[in-house]
Motif scaffolding. Structure first.
Motif, short mmCIF file in Angstrom:
data_model
loop_
_atom_site.label_atom_id
_atom_site.label_comp_id
_atom_site.label_asym_id
_atom_site.label_seq_id
_atom_site.Cartn_x
_atom_site.Cartn_y
_atom_site.Cartn_z
N UNK A 1 0.83 -1.22 0.00
CA UNK A 1 0.00 0.00 0.00
C UNK A 1 0.87 1.27 0.00
N UNK A 2 2.05 1.18 -0.60
CA UNK A 2 2.89 2.37 -0.69
C UNK A 2 2.17 3.46 -1.49
N UNK A 3 2.23 4.69 -1.00
CA UNK A 3 1.55 5.81 -1.65
C UNK A 3 2.55 6.66 -2.43
N UNK A 4 2.01 7.49 -3.34
CA UNK A 4 2.88 8.32 -4.17
C UNK A 4 3.70 9.30 -3.32
N UNK A 5 3.06 9.91 -2.32
CA UNK A 5 3.81 10.85 -1.47
C UNK A 5 4.91 10.14 -0.69
N UNK A 6 4.66 8.90 -0.29
CA UNK A 6 5.69 8.12 0.39
C UNK A 6 6.79 7.73 -0.59
N UNK A 7 6.41 7.45 -1.85
CA UNK A 7 7.41 7.14 -2.87
C UNK A 7 8.35 8.32 -3.10
N UNK A 8 7.81 9.54 -3.06
CA UNK A 8 8.66 10.73 -3.18
C UNK A 8 9.70 10.74 -2.07
N UNK A 9 9.24 10.45 -0.87
CA UNK A 9 10.13 10.42 0.30
C UNK A 9 11.21 9.35 0.14
N UNK A 10 10.80 8.15 -0.26
CA UNK A 10 11.75 7.04 -0.40
C UNK A 10 12.74 7.30 -1.53
N UNK A 11 12.28 7.85 -2.65
CA UNK A 11 13.19 8.16 -3.75
C UNK A 11 14.21 9.21 -3.34
N UNK A 12 13.78 10.22 -2.62
CA UNK A 12 14.71 11.26 -2.17
C UNK A 12 15.73 10.67 -1.20
N UNK A 13 15.29 9.77 -0.32
CA UNK A 13 16.21 9.11 0.60
C UNK A 13 17.24 8.28 -0.15
N UNK A 14 16.81 7.66 -1.28
CA UNK A 14 17.71 6.81 -2.06
C UNK A 14 18.62 7.62 -2.98
N UNK A 15 18.48 8.94 -3.00
CA UNK A 15 19.31 9.79 -3.86
C UNK A 15 18.74 10.00 -5.25
#
Length: 544
Positions: free
Chosen positions: A490-504
């Motif tokens: 149930x990953x959300x788009x706003x959470x994906x933004x956060x995770x992508x930024x964390x991953x560089x």
């Protein structure tokens, strides 16, 4: 009807009150679950690194609030007290930040003023990662919230006061300080506390651009996600609750004073053309609108650049989310699903509850309790509510434990988080209806559901649609309320933004944030077009 009101009251107790109670209990427990009193609080205040976050949060909130309230006042003054051209365009641009998650301006500022930013020289060697970036990002994100309040405050002025000032030959400057500012003082107070609370509880901007400058909201995330220290996370969460509760109390006081300040004999103020004032307002509002467009435009340009800053050829490579870490297109579809369910079920629950509170008689204690619970989420930051959901719904002894990690808990949390504003909107719309309609229907023995379906709902349809739109957009862009509750499915788009930024992967993060913005904008435009047709048919009775 009492049974329905009782069910809704239990729903609010389960979704708001009990999670907060679980947060409070966790803050006074040891790791083994024993009661330790205020030992966790003493441990927190004995750690200088953690307590420094309190000072950092307050400082950032004070500076951001001062700048944001000043800019919003100037912008609102130009919109309501001048005859400058382009006011409808400025009003449209000013609401753009509401359609994007708070992560988006932070990412855009990285591309503008970061180590490889196009305008990094404007900072004269200072770093965007820290207080400067935090203040800039928070001012951008909170600006429309303050503007709505200031526009309302400046729109409700009594023209007789200005006529008296002109008759006494008072200068424009003296009229401004003796008539305009006193008339807008409650709006200024309300905007100040609202912006201060939004900034001190925001998680998105500090997470992306805060760097080593820790604040309370990111401390909660680090304690819970990074260190798995739930007790200390609960302590910080309760500290975040204090400014929000203070803001709620002040806002309630301001609302009561505001209504008493307006008399029934007041005449609406209509601005008169003044070339100097209109020109100055146009320049200032134009600069603010330009900054908003630059921030959004920079995020869009970064999202389509092939490889920043070496290859700026436009491409859609960054929108290939399925080949990125942090979340694919499935996250975006999950967000649309979650926002849609929140809008549908949230609107039904909110309007039903508001109807039972406003249009029914008797059962005073139950209605008072429901009204109190309906306003409670207004004082609870999203990240605090999400943390409370972990402690409450993740407990094996909780019968509702089965919804933890599912789409259902994301919908329930979003409905609870945004409940208060939607409830107040519905109550305000229902107050427009004369109470005699229900009285006459009752005397004619017409069932209440028939009166509701044929009179109440059609009259309040504009407010119902506004509530659905409000819930959809906020559920689509929210980060703080759901950051602790999503699962891999149930990953959300706003959470994906956060995770992508964390991953560089900052460029794909910008692309996903822009995708959310485009979706919110498209839904908003579609809503405007569709509602115009529906309202033209259902609200024809308002026209003579």
């Amino acid at each position: 009807m009492r049974l329905i009101l009782g069910v809704l009251t239990v729903w609010l107790i389960v979704t708001v009150l009990l999670p907060l109670s679980a947060l409070l209990i966790k803050s006074v427990e040891s790791p083994s679950g024993e009661f330790v009193g205020l030992a966790n609080f003493a441990q927190y205040f004995s750690n200088p690194a953690l307590t420094a976050s309190i000072g950092n949060s307050v400082w950032i909130a004070l500076v951001s609030t001062a700048i944001c309230v000043l800019l919003s006042f100037v912008f609102a003054y130009g919109m309501t007290r001048t005859c400058m051209p382009g006011r409808s365009v400025f009003r449209l641009i000013s609401q753009i930040p509401l359609l994007a998650p708070s992560l988006l301006p932070a990412i855009s500022l990285v591309y503008l003023f970061g180590n490889q930013g196009v305008a990094k020289d404007l900072l004269f060697g200072a770093s965007i990662y820290g207080p400067i970036g935090l203040v800039m990002g928070e001012v951008f994100w909170t600006f429309p919230h303050a503007l709505i309040i200031m526009t309302t405050a400046l729109s409700t002025s009594d023209a007789r006061l200005y006529e008296a000032a002109a008759a006494l030959k008072a200068s424009n400057w003296r009229t401004f300080w003796t008539v305009t500012i006193p008339g807008a003082r409650y709006g200024l107070i309300s905007a100040t506390f609202v912006v201060f609370t939004l900034v001190i509880t925001d998680f998105g901007v500090p997470k992306v651009i805060g760097g080593q400058y820790n604040v309370l909201a990111t401390d909660v995330y680090k304690q819970v996600i990074g260190q798995q220290n739930f007790r200390m996370g609960a302590v910080v969460g309760l500290l975040l609750l204090l400014p929000a509760m203070l803001s709620f109390a002040v806002d309630q006081w301001v609302q009561r004073r505001q209504s008493a300040a307006l008399s029934s004999r007041a005449l609406p103020y209509e601005p008169k053309p003044n070339a100097a004032i209109d020109g100055a307002a146009f320049v200032v509002c134009g600069m603010i609108a330009a900054v908003i467009l630059v921030v959004i435009g920079m995020a869009f340009f970064a999202s389509i650049a092939t490889l920043w800053p070496y290859n700026l050829t436009p491409s859609l490579k960054n929108y290939d989310f399925d080949n990125m870490d942090g979340g694919g297109w499935e996250s975006f579809y999950n967000s649309l699903q979650m926002a849609g369910l929140t809008a549908v079920f949230g609107t039904i629950v909110v309007f039903t509850g508001a109807y039972l509170v406003e249009k029914t008689k008797g059962f005073g204690i139950g209605r008072f309790l429901f009204q109190l619970l309906a306003l409670l989420p207004l004082a609870v930051p999203g990240i605090v509510l999400g943390l409370g959901y972990i402690f409450f719904f993740n407990s094996p002894s909780n019968p509702a434990n089965f919804i933890y990690g599912t789409m259902s808990i994301l919908v329930v949390c979003s409905m609870a988080h945004f409940y208060s504003v939607a409830h107040l909107t519905a109550v305000t719309a229902l107050k427009q209806l004369d109470q005699e309609i229900e009285t006459v229907s009752s005397s004619l023995r017409v069932p209440f559901y028939r009166t509701f379906g044929r009179v109440t709902l059609p009259v309040c349809l504009p407010a119902v649609l506004d509530i659905a739109m409000y819930l959809f957009v906020n559920a689509l862009t929210t980060v703080s309320a759901v950051v602790f509750l999503y699962s891999p499915q149930t990953t959300l788009a706003s959470i994906a933004v956060l995770n992508m930024d964390d991953a560089g992967d900052v460029a794909p993060a910008a692309a996903m944030a822009m995708t959310i913005f485009f979706a919110a904008t498209a839904v908003r435009v579609a809503y405007t077009l569709l509602s115009a047709g529906v309202l033209a048919r259902t609200q024809a009775w308002r026209r003579r």
